[in-house]
Every structure is written in structure tokens, then in C-alpha cells.
Design a protein around this motif. Structure first.
Motif, short mmCIF file in Angstrom:
data_model
loop_
_atom_site.label_atom_id
_atom_site.label_comp_id
_atom_site.label_asym_id
_atom_site.label_seq_id
_atom_site.Cartn_x
_atom_site.Cartn_y
_atom_site.Cartn_z
N ASN A 189 0.84 -1.61 -0.02
CA ASN A 189 0.01 0.39 -0.49
C ASN A 189 1.02 1.17 0.28
O ASN A 189 0.56 1.95 0.86
CB ASN A 189 -1.06 -0.30 1.19
N PRO A 190 2.09 1.53 -0.79
CA PRO A 190 2.81 2.24 -1.42
C PRO A 190 1.64 4.02 -1.00
O PRO A 190 2.50 4.78 -0.83
CB PRO A 190 3.24 2.70 -2.79
N GLN A 191 0.39 3.83 -0.82
CA GLN A 191 -0.55 4.91 -0.78
C GLN A 191 -0.32 5.85 0.57
O GLN A 191 -0.66 6.95 0.36
CB GLN A 191 -1.66 5.02 -0.99
N GLU A 192 -0.08 5.21 1.65
CA GLU A 192 0.05 5.15 2.95
C GLU A 192 1.98 5.25 3.24
O GLU A 192 2.21 4.54 2.69
CB GLU A 192 -0.71 4.77 4.05
N VAL A 193 2.08 6.48 3.78
CA VAL A 193 3.05 6.18 4.32
C VAL A 193 3.24 6.75 5.78
O VAL A 193 4.72 6.24 6.47
CB VAL A 193 4.38 7.32 3.95
N GLU A 194 2.63 7.73 6.53
CA GLU A 194 2.75 7.51 7.57
C GLU A 194 3.86 7.82 9.00
O GLU A 194 4.10 7.50 9.85
CB GLU A 194 1.56 5.79 8.05
N ASN A 195 4.96 8.28 8.35
CA ASN A 195 5.79 8.66 8.80
C ASN A 195 6.64 7.22 9.38
O ASN A 195 7.01 7.75 10.22
CB ASN A 195 5.78 9.64 9.72
N ALA A 196 6.21 6.09 8.88
CA ALA A 196 6.55 4.54 9.34
C ALA A 196 8.67 4.70 8.79
O ALA A 196 8.92 5.38 7.52
CB ALA A 196 6.01 3.67 8.60
N THR A 197 8.80 4.50 9.94
CA THR A 197 10.35 3.87 10.20
C THR A 197 10.65 3.13 9.20
O THR A 197 9.88 1.67 9.42
CB THR A 197 11.43 3.84 11.35
N TRP A 198 10.87 2.16 7.81
CA TRP A 198 10.82 1.25 7.13
C TRP A 198 12.12 0.12 7.90
O TRP A 198 12.12 -0.96 8.51
CB TRP A 198 11.15 1.06 5.40
N MET A 199 13.33 0.32 7.69
CA MET A 199 14.61 -0.26 8.54
C MET A 199 16.03 0.23 8.78
O MET A 199 15.88 0.56 7.91
CB MET A 199 14.70 -1.48 7.77
N LEU A 200 16.14 -0.42 9.40
CA LEU A 200 18.40 -0.21 9.33
C LEU A 200 18.60 -1.81 9.00
O LEU A 200 18.48 -2.28 9.78
CB LEU A 200 18.46 0.47 10.68
N THR A 201 19.67 -1.03 8.11
CA THR A 201 20.83 -2.29 8.04
C THR A 201 22.69 -1.94 8.80
O THR A 201 22.65 -0.52 8.30
CB THR A 201 20.36 -2.70 6.91
N VAL A 202 22.91 -2.54 8.91
CA VAL A 202 24.28 -2.10 9.70
C VAL A 202 25.28 -3.34 8.45
O VAL A 202 24.96 -4.49 7.98
CB VAL A 202 24.50 -2.60 11.03
N PHE A 203 26.30 -2.50 7.91
CA PHE A 203 27.08 -3.58 7.10
C PHE A 203 28.54 -2.45 7.69
O PHE A 203 29.01 -1.34 8.38
CB PHE A 203 27.69 -1.97 5.38
N ASN A 204 29.28 -3.89 7.74
CA ASN A 204 30.98 -3.82 8.30
C ASN A 204 31.88 -3.42 7.45
O ASN A 204 31.60 -4.47 6.15
CB ASN A 204 31.40 -5.17 8.90
N CYS A 205 32.30 -2.40 7.01
CA CYS A 205 32.78 -2.28 5.88
C CYS A 205 34.24 -1.52 6.49
O CYS A 205 34.39 -0.41 6.76
CB CYS A 205 32.49 -1.25 4.98
N TYR A 206 35.92 -1.34 6.14
CA TYR A 206 37.38 -0.93 6.22
C TYR A 206 37.00 -1.48 7.84
O TYR A 206 37.80 -0.58 8.72
CB TYR A 206 37.02 0.04 5.77
N GLY A 207 36.12 -2.24 8.19
CA GLY A 207 36.57 -2.49 10.23
C GLY A 207 35.53 -1.80 10.87
O GLY A 207 35.77 -1.44 11.76
N ARG A 208 35.03 -0.93 10.19
CA ARG A 208 33.66 0.05 10.88
C ARG A 208 32.57 -0.58 10.30
O ARG A 208 32.34 -0.97 10.08
CB ARG A 208 33.98 0.65 10.60
N GLN A 209 31.60 0.51 10.99
CA GLN A 209 29.55 -0.28 10.51
C GLN A 209 29.40 0.97 10.77
O GLN A 209 30.07 2.12 10.77
CB GLN A 209 29.62 -0.36 12.26
N PHE A 210 28.93 0.88 9.87
CA PHE A 210 27.43 1.54 8.87
C PHE A 210 26.24 2.29 8.98
O PHE A 210 25.69 0.45 8.89
CB PHE A 210 28.02 2.59 7.28
N CYS A 211 25.60 2.81 8.83
CA CYS A 211 23.84 2.24 9.51
C CYS A 211 23.53 2.38 7.70
O CYS A 211 23.07 4.20 8.22
CB CYS A 211 23.08 2.82 10.53
#
Length: 311
Positions: A189-211
């Protein structure tokens, strides 16, 4: 570019709450060798040791060090300005009406003290005059980081390794290795956004973490989707990296290049600054896979990205 990457699919998720609490790191050392000898102020407080002076400066309500204005009741019981507002003008020790009496003598005693940073046990070994200590602690490089998970009002704090484990175990955040990625975000239902947080993914890259954050919210009257990257570390380190995000389909492509923001900047601050890939809903429908009728029922976006370290 460091090796690694992959394709992941994620459906819309709602915020999870971490059911933990972390004790405040507000307890100061009571017998620091760096404290100056306390002098009496008008004979009111004749502390026999630095420890006793330190105890005098502790608010009996919140147990934190008191800074001017320090208030007292007619019987001499003191408390900090923040707690005075919370106790409704009633002394928490003797229940007498507080009034507006300042304890100038105790404020004078505080000028003679030098104290270690409250984050001494986390690695900061600097010593500060009493009235400079609070200002330093607000920006101390050793202060704990706040949980970068958005939308859950999580009050967990800690160092980066602790927060990575916390995100994985308590918020069930996906963790991936690699500096390139392809994500497929699915929203019904893409017609509704409702200020919703979808998701967070963390990547390990160069020995550091990125969100990597991806969200749907209302920008004024326009529904938009936004993706942006935050670095799990301080701003000076974040500026050593760059990243790109790209969404495309049906012969169309939208690309963003930027510098990841430190998680010292709150999620809301980064989002409200619009520092990331912003996709208005009408464009998102062009980028979505599937037929026109299918896109009205379910939005599927392919977002590719790359992280690299500046030389």
C-alpha cells in the motif's frame, strides 16, 4: 574498494523496543587525588576532607553534582536547579518551603575544586576545574554513543561494539559484510507513508560499521522515501568516507553521493536536514518493479550503494 557485497530484500518493519536500561555513568570518584583542598566559605562549610566537600555538592535528589544556581531551604538543605522544579518548591529533606534562596557559600566552595571527567572509566583522563567539567563532558570524545535505531525512542547508550551487539540482539537489525550492496525494499500500500520507519541495516566495511536507513514520511504535503548513511563513530572519522546510493528502473535512474553522518547527530537531525537520497512517491512508482496496477498495490524499490574510503 574493499571486496564484498550482496543483494538483500527487506519488507517494511515497525520499530522494536529494547527492554533494557543502562545505569547512568554519573557517579564521580569520591577521593580523587586531583582535587584541591576545599576552603571554608564564611565558616558555613568546614569540610574535613575533599570527599566531604564532594558530598556537599551532590544533589540529594538526582545525586549529580550541583552547578549554579544552587538552591537551599531556610534550614540549609541544598538541591540543584533542575530538581527544584521537580519537587514543587518543597524541600525533599525537611519538607519546608524552598523559596528562592541561593547557597552562595557552596557555589564559592565549588570554585576551588578540580575533578576528573565523568567518563574517566571509558578512557578520558583529563582533569578540569569544577565549572569547566560539565562543558567538557557535553562534548567529550569518550562519552557513550546513543543507540542509532530510529523510531523506538531507545535510550540505550554505550561504545560501538556494545551498540552493534545491542542492534543485532535487541532490535534484530540485519548485519552484512561488504562495501557494496543491492537492497530491494518492499512496501505494501504505497499510498500510505504515515511517517513510518522502514528499516535499518548495518554494514561492516573497512573494519567500521555503517547504518543504512530507509524511510517513508511526509515532507510537507509530499509523501517521500529517503535513504541515508550514518557512521558509527565520531564526525572527524566519518568525513574520511564517502558513499553513493542509486535507485533505478524502467530506463530511469536517481543517484546520490555524500558523506556519512556520525551517529553523534541524531537520526531526526539527519533526516530533517534531508542529507540523503530523497525519492518523491510519484518517482518511486516509476522506479518500482511490476505492472502499473501491481505498483499501486505494492512498492518494490531496488537501491544500490557503495562505500569507499577517501585517500
Amino acid at each position: 574498494m574493499a571486496p564484498g557485497g550482496g543483494t538483500y530484500e527487506a519488507a517494511e518493519s515497525r520499530p522494536a523496543f529494547a527492554d533494557k536500561d543502562m545505569a547512568s555513568i554519573s557517579v564521580e570518584l569520591r577521593s580523587s587525588p586531583f582535587r584541591k583542598s576545599a576552603s571554608s566559605a564564611g565558616g558555613l562549610y568546614r569540610a574535613r576532607s575533599n570527599s566531604e566537600v564532594h558530598e556537599l555538592l551532590e544533589c540529594p535528589v538526582c545525586m549529580n553534582l550541583m552547578y549554579p544556581p544552587i538552591h537551599q531551604c531556610p534550614n540549609g538543605h541544598t538541591l540543584c536547579a533542575d530538581c527544584k522544579a521537580k519537587v514543587h518548591n518543597c524541600c525533599p529533606t525537611c519538607r519546608h518551603e524552598l523559596g528562592n534562596i541561593r547557597c552562595l557559600a557552596l557555589e564559592k566552595v565549588a570554585e576551588s575544586l578540580e575533578l576528573p571527567c565523568r567518563y574517566q572509566n571509558l578512557g578520558c583522563h583529563d582533569i578540569f576545574p569544577y565549572f569547566s567539567k560539565l562543558r567538557h563532558e557535553q562534548n567529550c570524545g569518550f562519552r557513550p554513543y546513543s543507540c542509532p535505531y530510529a523510531g523506538s525512542e531507545c535510550d540505550m547508550t554505550g561504545d560501538i561494539p556494545f551498540l552493534v551487539t545491542h542492534l543485532k540482539d535487541d532490535h534484530k537489525v540485519d548485519m552484512h559484510d561488504g562495501c557494496t550492496f543491492n537492497h530491494r525494499y518492499v512496501k505494501s500500500n504505497p499510498q500510505e507513508v504515515e511517517n513510518a520507519t522502514w528499516m535499518l541495516t548495518v554494514f561492516n566495511c573497512y573494519g567500521r560499521q555503517f547504518c543504512l536507513h530507509f524511510e517513508a514520511f511526509q515532507l510537507g504535503t509530499t509523501p517521500v522515501y529517503m535513504a541515508f548513511l550514518r557512521f558509527m563513530g565520531d564526525d572527524c572519522e566519518a568525513k574520511k568516507f564517502s558513499y553513493t546510493l542509486e535507485v533505478g528502473n524502467n530506463g530511469r535512474k536517481l543517484t546520490w553521493q555524500g558523506v556519512p553522518r556520525s551517529i553523534r547527530d541524531s537520526h531526526k537531525r539527519v533526516r530533517d536536514s534531508l542529507d540523503g537520497l530523497i525519492i518523491p512517491r510519484n518517482l518511486a512508482l516509476f522506479f518500482s518493479t511490476g505492472t502499473s496496477s501491481e505498483r499501486q498495490q505494492e512498492l518494490k524499490l531496488k537501491v544500490a550503494g557503495r562505500i569507499w574510503k577517501e585517500q
